[in-house]
Design a protein around this motif. Structure first.
Motif, PDB file in Angstrom:
ATOM      1  N   PRO A 105       0.814  -1.218   0.000  1.00  0.00           N
ATOM      2  CA  PRO A 105       0.000   0.000   0.000  1.00  0.00           C
ATOM      3  C   PRO A 105       0.852   1.275   0.000  1.00  0.00           C
ATOM      4  CG  PRO A 105      -0.868  -1.568   1.576  1.00  0.00           C
ATOM      5  CD  PRO A 105       0.450  -2.121   1.097  1.00  0.00           C
ATOM      6  N   VAL A 106       1.988   1.239   0.675  1.00  0.00           N
ATOM      7  CA  VAL A 106       2.858   2.420   0.704  1.00  0.00           C
ATOM      8  C   VAL A 106       3.410   2.687  -0.696  1.00  0.00           C
ATOM      9  CG1 VAL A 106       5.028   3.344   1.603  1.00  0.00           C
ATOM     10  CG2 VAL A 106       3.447   2.150   3.130  1.00  0.00           C
ATOM     11  N   GLU A 107       3.838   1.651  -1.380  1.00  0.00           N
ATOM     12  CA  GLU A 107       4.346   1.821  -2.744  1.00  0.00           C
ATOM     13  C   GLU A 107       3.256   2.373  -3.663  1.00  0.00           C
ATOM     14  OE1 GLU A 107       7.261  -0.841  -5.143  1.00  0.00           O
ATOM     15  OE2 GLU A 107       5.220  -1.561  -5.532  1.00  0.00           O
ATOM     16  N   ARG A 108       2.050   1.872  -3.502  1.00  0.00           N
ATOM     17  CA  ARG A 108       0.921   2.365  -4.314  1.00  0.00           C
ATOM     18  C   ARG A 108       0.671   3.845  -4.040  1.00  0.00           C
ATOM     19  NH1 ARG A 108      -5.173   2.086  -3.936  1.00  0.00           N
ATOM     20  NH2 ARG A 108      -5.789   2.385  -6.090  1.00  0.00           N
ATOM     21  N   ALA A 109       0.671   4.239  -2.760  1.00  0.00           N
ATOM     22  CA  ALA A 109       0.450   5.642  -2.410  1.00  0.00           C
ATOM     23  C   ALA A 109       1.545   6.525  -2.997  1.00  0.00           C
ATOM     24  CB  ALA A 109       0.389   5.799  -0.891  1.00  0.00           C
ATOM     25  N   LEU A 110       2.793   6.090  -2.906  1.00  0.00           N
ATOM     26  CA  LEU A 110       3.895   6.885  -3.457  1.00  0.00           C
ATOM     27  C   LEU A 110       3.763   7.059  -4.961  1.00  0.00           C
ATOM     28  CD1 LEU A 110       6.888   5.496  -1.368  1.00  0.00           C
ATOM     29  CD2 LEU A 110       5.780   7.726  -1.152  1.00  0.00           C
ATOM     30  N   LYS A 111       3.351   6.013  -5.651  1.00  0.00           N
ATOM     31  CA  LYS A 111       3.166   6.120  -7.103  1.00  0.00           C
ATOM     32  C   LYS A 111       2.019   7.071  -7.445  1.00  0.00           C
ATOM     33  CE  LYS A 111       5.339   1.823  -8.298  1.00  0.00           C
ATOM     34  NZ  LYS A 111       5.576   0.930  -9.365  1.00  0.00           N
ATOM     35  N   LEU A 112       0.948   7.032  -6.663  1.00  0.00           N
ATOM     36  CA  LEU A 112      -0.172   7.948  -6.890  1.00  0.00           C
ATOM     37  C   LEU A 112       0.230   9.395  -6.623  1.00  0.00           C
ATOM     38  CD1 LEU A 112      -3.081   5.870  -5.356  1.00  0.00           C
ATOM     39  CD2 LEU A 112      -2.715   6.354  -7.783  1.00  0.00           C
ATOM     40  N   ILE A 113       1.030   9.613  -5.586  1.00  0.00           N
ATOM     41  CA  ILE A 113       1.512  10.965  -5.294  1.00  0.00           C
ATOM     42  C   ILE A 113       2.410  11.452  -6.425  1.00  0.00           C
ATOM     43  CG2 ILE A 113       3.004  12.315  -3.761  1.00  0.00           C
ATOM     44  CD1 ILE A 113       1.879  10.542  -1.450  1.00  0.00           C
ATOM     45  N   ASP A 114       3.333  10.610  -6.872  1.00  0.00           N
ATOM     46  CA  ASP A 114       4.231  10.977  -7.975  1.00  0.00           C
ATOM     47  C   ASP A 114       3.454  11.310  -9.244  1.00  0.00           C
ATOM     48  OD1 ASP A 114       6.514  10.736  -6.464  1.00  0.00           O
ATOM     49  OD2 ASP A 114       6.985   8.707  -7.178  1.00  0.00           O
ATOM     50  N   ALA A 115       2.337  10.620  -9.459  1.00  0.00           N
ATOM     51  CA  ALA A 115       1.520  10.846 -10.654  1.00  0.00           C
ATOM     52  C   ALA A 115       0.524  11.994 -10.455  1.00  0.00           C
ATOM     53  CB  ALA A 115       0.770   9.569 -11.026  1.00  0.00           C
ATOM     54  N   HIS A 116       0.558  12.666  -9.310  1.00  0.00           N
ATOM     55  CA  HIS A 116      -0.354  13.767  -8.967  1.00  0.00           C
ATOM     56  C   HIS A 116      -1.809  13.312  -8.990  1.00  0.00           C
ATOM     57  CE1 HIS A 116       2.936  16.629  -9.006  1.00  0.00           C
ATOM     58  NE2 HIS A 116       3.352  16.043 -10.107  1.00  0.00           N
ATOM     59  N   GLU A 117      -2.040  12.050  -8.623  1.00  0.00           N
ATOM     60  CA  GLU A 117      -3.395  11.510  -8.556  1.00  0.00           C
ATOM     61  C   GLU A 117      -3.898  11.401  -7.123  1.00  0.00           C
ATOM     62  OE1 GLU A 117      -3.700   7.918 -10.796  1.00  0.00           O
ATOM     63  OE2 GLU A 117      -2.682   8.778 -12.511  1.00  0.00           O
ATOM     64  N   LEU A 118      -3.035  11.681  -6.177  1.00  0.00           N
ATOM     65  CA  LEU A 118      -3.406  11.643  -4.762  1.00  0.00           C
ATOM     66  C   LEU A 118      -2.972  12.950  -4.132  1.00  0.00           C
ATOM     67  CD1 LEU A 118      -4.458   9.986  -2.317  1.00  0.00           C
ATOM     68  CD2 LEU A 118      -2.111   9.236  -1.983  1.00  0.00           C
ATOM     69  N   ARG A 119      -3.920  13.646  -3.551  1.00  0.00           N
ATOM     70  CA  ARG A 119      -3.617  14.930  -2.918  1.00  0.00           C
ATOM     71  C   ARG A 119      -4.139  14.915  -1.500  1.00  0.00           C
ATOM     72  NH1 ARG A 119      -5.099  18.333  -8.158  1.00  0.00           N
ATOM     73  NH2 ARG A 119      -3.345  17.567  -9.361  1.00  0.00           N
ATOM     74  N   LEU A 120      -3.353  15.456  -0.611  1.00  0.00           N
ATOM     75  CA  LEU A 120      -3.746  15.532   0.785  1.00  0.00           C
ATOM     76  C   LEU A 120      -4.232  16.941   1.086  1.00  0.00           C
ATOM     77  CD1 LEU A 120      -0.691  13.668   2.295  1.00  0.00           C
ATOM     78  CD2 LEU A 120      -2.886  12.709   1.606  1.00  0.00           C
ATOM     79  N   ARG A 121      -5.350  17.027   1.755  1.00  0.00           N
ATOM     80  CA  ARG A 121      -5.877  18.338   2.142  1.00  0.00           C
ATOM     81  C   ARG A 121      -5.423  18.661   3.552  1.00  0.00           C
ATOM     82  NH1 ARG A 121     -11.837  19.440  -0.145  1.00  0.00           N
ATOM     83  NH2 ARG A 121     -11.387  18.842  -2.287  1.00  0.00           N
ATOM     84  N   ILE A 122      -4.822  19.819   3.714  1.00  0.00           N
ATOM     85  CA  ILE A 122      -4.376  20.284   5.017  1.00  0.00           C
ATOM     86  C   ILE A 122      -5.178  21.526   5.361  1.00  0.00           C
ATOM     87  CG2 ILE A 122      -2.436  21.171   6.349  1.00  0.00           C
ATOM     88  CD1 ILE A 122      -0.624  19.504   4.491  1.00  0.00           C
ATOM     89  N   ALA A 123      -5.955  21.435   6.437  1.00  0.00           N
ATOM     90  CA  ALA A 123      -6.802  22.556   6.854  1.00  0.00           C
ATOM     91  C   ALA A 123      -5.978  23.627   7.559  1.00  0.00           C
ATOM     92  CB  ALA A 123      -7.922  22.068   7.765  1.00  0.00           C
ATOM     93  N   ASP A 124      -5.105  23.221   8.470  1.00  0.00           N
ATOM     94  CA  ASP A 124      -4.288  24.148   9.243  1.00  0.00           C
ATOM     95  C   ASP A 124      -2.972  23.489   9.612  1.00  0.00           C
ATOM     96  OD1 ASP A 124      -5.790  26.571   9.598  1.00  0.00           O
ATOM     97  OD2 ASP A 124      -7.140  25.463  10.927  1.00  0.00           O
ATOM     98  N   ARG A 125      -1.961  24.319   9.886  1.00  0.00           N
ATOM     99  CA  ARG A 125      -0.655  23.856  10.356  1.00  0.00           C
ATOM    100  C   ARG A 125      -0.336  24.560  11.662  1.00  0.00           C
ATOM    101  NH1 ARG A 125       2.862  22.700   5.249  1.00  0.00           N
ATOM    102  NH2 ARG A 125       1.217  22.626   3.705  1.00  0.00           N
TER     103      ARG A 125
END
Length: 54
Positions: A8-28
């Protein structure tokens, strides 16, 4: 046909690299303001995650 990724980690990294997975950050918040971050989270109404930075 099998699963195209080894983990699953490899899949997530590939999706991030392909700009198909984006994380929403409300606040830092810096770690020193963790109380404020928790209050923001508990207040609700967020679209995204509360990010704590170190």
């Amino acid at each position: 046909m099998g699963w195209p990724f080894n983990s699953p980690v490899e899949r997530a990294l590939k999706l991030i690299d392909a700009h198909e997975l984006r994380l929403r950050i409300a606040d830092r918040y810096p770690h020193a303001d963790i109380r404020a971050a928790h209050e923001r989270f508990e207040g609700g109404g967020l679209i995204g995650k509360v990010l704590i930075t170190f």
